[in-house]
Scaffold this active site. Structure first.
Site, PDB file in Angstrom:
ATOM      1  N   SER A  88      -2.427   1.750   9.425  1.00 50.33           N
ATOM      2  CA  SER A  88      -1.898   2.095  10.751  1.00 50.33           C
ATOM      3  C   SER A  88      -2.071   3.556  11.164  1.00 50.33           C
ATOM      4  CB  SER A  88      -0.405   1.734  10.808  1.00 50.33           C
ATOM      5  OG  SER A  88       0.326   2.596   9.956  1.00 50.33           O
ATOM      6  N   ASP A 141      -7.855  20.514  16.422  1.00 51.04           N
ATOM      7  CA  ASP A 141      -7.536  19.221  17.030  1.00 51.04           C
ATOM      8  C   ASP A 141      -8.047  18.052  16.179  1.00 51.04           C
ATOM      9  OD1 ASP A 141      -6.383  17.610  18.888  1.00 51.04           O
ATOM     10  OD2 ASP A 141      -7.653  18.235  20.575  1.00 51.04           O
ATOM     11  N   ARG A 142      -7.372  16.894  16.335  1.00 38.25           N
ATOM     12  CA  ARG A 142      -7.851  15.641  15.736  1.00 38.25           C
ATOM     13  C   ARG A 142      -9.197  15.283  16.392  1.00 38.25           C
ATOM     14  NH1 ARG A 142      -3.856  10.568  16.512  1.00 38.25           N
ATOM     15  NH2 ARG A 142      -2.975  11.238  14.527  1.00 38.25           N
ATOM     16  N   TYR A 158      -9.414   3.466  13.596  1.00 32.47           N
ATOM     17  CA  TYR A 158      -8.197   2.633  13.601  1.00 32.47           C
ATOM     18  C   TYR A 158      -8.151   1.744  14.836  1.00 32.47           C
ATOM     19  CZ  TYR A 158      -3.358   1.431  14.770  1.00 32.47           C
ATOM     20  OH  TYR A 158      -2.221   0.750  15.165  1.00 32.47           O
ATOM     21  N   LEU A 173       3.780  11.649  13.552  1.00 34.25           N
ATOM     22  CA  LEU A 173       4.269  12.885  14.186  1.00 34.25           C
ATOM     23  C   LEU A 173       5.771  13.142  13.979  1.00 34.25           C
ATOM     24  CD1 LEU A 173       3.554  15.294  16.188  1.00 34.25           C
ATOM     25  CD2 LEU A 173       4.547  13.832  17.952  1.00 34.25           C
ATOM     26  N   SER A 185     -10.664  -0.996  14.933  1.00 27.18           N
ATOM     27  CA  SER A 185     -10.352  -2.145  14.070  1.00 27.18           C
ATOM     28  C   SER A 185      -9.277  -3.021  14.718  1.00 27.18           C
ATOM     29  CB  SER A 185      -9.919  -1.684  12.669  1.00 27.18           C
ATOM     30  OG  SER A 185      -8.642  -1.074  12.709  1.00 27.18           O
ATOM     31  N   LYS A 186      -8.311  -2.398  15.396  1.00 28.31           N
ATOM     32  CA  LYS A 186      -7.261  -3.188  16.071  1.00 28.31           C
ATOM     33  C   LYS A 186      -7.862  -3.952  17.255  1.00 28.31           C
ATOM     34  CE  LYS A 186      -3.358  -3.232  15.236  1.00 28.31           C
ATOM     35  NZ  LYS A 186      -2.550  -4.067  14.284  1.00 28.31           N
ATOM     36  N   THR A 212       0.867  -1.174   0.000  1.00 31.03           N
ATOM     37  CA  THR A 212       0.000   0.000   0.000  1.00 31.03           C
ATOM     38  C   THR A 212       0.909   1.231   0.000  1.00 31.03           C
ATOM     39  OG1 THR A 212       0.023   0.269   2.393  1.00 31.03           O
ATOM     40  CG2 THR A 212      -1.645  -1.238   1.486  1.00 31.03           C
ATOM     41  N   THR A 248      -8.478  -4.707   6.123  1.00 30.68           N
ATOM     42  CA  THR A 248      -7.168  -5.321   6.411  1.00 30.68           C
ATOM     43  C   THR A 248      -7.044  -5.731   7.872  1.00 30.68           C
ATOM     44  OG1 THR A 248      -5.932  -4.300   4.619  1.00 30.68           O
ATOM     45  CG2 THR A 248      -4.689  -4.789   6.609  1.00 30.68           C
ATOM     46  N   PHE A 264       2.184  -8.097  11.078  1.00 30.37           N
ATOM     47  CA  PHE A 264       2.359  -6.643  11.180  1.00 30.37           C
ATOM     48  C   PHE A 264       1.404  -5.915  10.237  1.00 30.37           C
ATOM     49  CE2 PHE A 264       6.591  -8.298  12.260  1.00 30.37           C
ATOM     50  CZ  PHE A 264       7.012  -7.474  13.296  1.00 30.37           C
ATOM     51  N   GLU A 289      -3.411   1.586  21.715  1.00 33.91           N
ATOM     52  CA  GLU A 289      -4.613   2.396  21.459  1.00 33.91           C
ATOM     53  C   GLU A 289      -5.911   1.614  21.681  1.00 33.91           C
ATOM     54  OE1 GLU A 289      -4.691   4.967  18.119  1.00 33.91           O
ATOM     55  OE2 GLU A 289      -2.601   5.526  18.338  1.00 33.91           O
ATOM     56  N   THR A 318      -1.663  -2.767  19.494  1.00 30.24           N
ATOM     57  CA  THR A 318      -1.303  -1.409  19.905  1.00 30.24           C
ATOM     58  C   THR A 318      -1.918  -1.032  21.251  1.00 30.24           C
ATOM     59  OG1 THR A 318      -1.699   0.914  19.339  1.00 30.24           O
ATOM     60  CG2 THR A 318      -3.250  -0.639  18.439  1.00 30.24           C
TER      61      THR A 318
END
Ligand code: NAD
Ligand code: DAU
Length: 337
Positions: free
Chosen positions: A86, A273-274, A151, A191, A154-155, A37, A101, A82, A128, A126
């Site tokens: 991401s 902000d995000r 994200y 970042l 999904s993880k 990708t 994915t 992996f 997260e 992760t």
């Protein structure tokens, strides 16, 4: 005959570090299955591409027939997964590839592990998945999952599938959950590389919100050594937290990059902000320390210095990854900056 490991997503930032590290230190065969990708880059593997213990296969973990035939052809005994979409910001723009994915791809791998009776699947996850912390406390392996972005959702879904397969079918699997990685070859949507490259070119450094969000930083090399430790000695069905014991606010990171590059803080630009931005992540890594004897070795001061130097020394790599598609993404995310 050497053991053969299927590494998925091995052309990305962490997977490529893992492959370079393992092929330099261990006598194992690695088959790298990667969909290439925007984040997959075979330049990351130039140094080992001719290693006789290495094979690259271009394809997706969502293709069950392909995964199965690759495992059979190469006598694969285990999988280290992996492969993933991401980046949180991209998941906010469009969650679909993340489900395809990260969730469905992981399901395919678990089914292949069962069908071919493989020895082990290590699933790379992760911090997260645990959600966000307030100003105190740390995530342990028993912290309930509470993901906040598409994200991380999904993880978390993938982690739950892995654990459900262990519980239901006795699938031999183990999960690692790691904090924020940094180091060479990281795609400049994240970042640290984004700030290094913008600072080098005297472009604005876009900091979300007030820059006070906290992440727990670990050098990618330490993460890869932890994954190998869990692969070799982890217990089936267990989850292992991995972290760098290095909590920093985003603004501290950005200022330290500017300082090392001798650039002015006037380059910092605070932007919107995000959405749903997690305030703080911090990992309790006592379990992996006590049970498996792993701890991080690279301190942030040295790690960030070496990382900045790597980006300075590799302008060709940096230019090659900032394609038209990258520039389109950048414009969509940050506007005209
Ligand atoms: P990355 O985005 O740099 O690389 C992902 C790789 O997966 C790319 O090579 C891409 O081509 C490949 N890929 C994507 N979809 C695929 C598919 N369907 N089939 C096969 N390959 C596919 O990601 P990264 O930062 O190296 O992260 C690797 C893993 O580690 C991910 O699972 C991520 O969730 C996890 N993780 C990352 C961090 C971090 O700080 N970067 C921290 C903790 C955990
Ligand atoms: O915690 C582990 C996770 O770390 C991994 O699972 C993810 O794959 C990885 O992308 C990373 O997620 P983050 O969202 O924490 O990383 P990112 O580099 O995108 O952002 C780090 C912090 O910096 C976050 O608080 C948002 C902020 N940020 C990020 C970018 C790209 C900015 O302020 N400005 C930016 O331009």
């Amino acid at each position: 005959m050497n053991e053969s490991i299927l590494v998925t997503g091995g052309a990305g930032f962490i997977g490529s570090c893992f492959i370079r590290h393992i092929l330099s230190n261990e006598d194992v065969n690695i088959v790298n299955l990667d969909a290439l990708t925007y984040a997959g880059n075979l330049e990351n593997l130039k140094s080992i591409e001719k290693n006789p213990n290495y094979t690259f296969v271009h394809g997706s973990i969502q293709n069950a027939e392909l995964v199965k035939s690759v495992c059979e052809k190469h006598n694969v005994t285990s999988i280290i997964n992996f492969a993933a979409e991401s980046h949180v910001d991209r998941s906010i723009m469009n969650a679909h590839p993340f489900i395809d994915t990260n969730v469905l791809g992981t399901l395919i791998l678990l089914e292949v592990v069962n069908e071919l009776k493989l020895k082990l699947m290590l699933h790379v996850s992760t911090d997260e998945v645990y959600g966000s912390l307030g100003e105190t406390g740390k995530f342990t392996e028993s912290t309930p999952l509470s993901p906040n972005s598409p994200y991380s959702a999904s993880k978390a879904a993938a982690d739950q599938l892995v654990l459900a397969f262990v519980h239901t079918y006795n699938t031999p699997a183990v999960i690692t959950r790691c904090s924020n990685n940094y180091g060479p070859y990281q795609f400049p949507e994240k970042l640290i590389p984004l700030m290094i490259l913008n600072a080098l070119e005297d472009r604005p450094l876009p900091v979300y919100g007030d820059g006070m969000n906290v992440r727990d930083w670990i050098h990618v090399q330490d993460h890869c050594e932890a994954i190998w430790t869990v692969y070799k000695t982890g217990e089936q069905g267990q989850v292992y937290n991995i972290g760098g014991n290095c909590e920093l606010t985003n603004i501290e990171i950005v200022k330290s990059i500017l300082k090392q590059l001798n650039k002015s803080e006037s380059l910092i630009k605070f932007i919107k902000d995000r959405p749903g931005h997690d305030l703080r992540y911090a990992m309790d890594i006592e379990k992996i320390k006590i049970k498996l004897g792993w701890s991080p070795k690279i301190n942030f001061e040295q790690g960030i210095k070496d990382t900045i130097q790597w980006y300075i020394n590799n302008p060709q790599w940096c230019n090659n990854v900032r394609t038209g598609a990258y520039r389109d993404y950048y414009k969509k995310q940050y506007g005209e900056m």
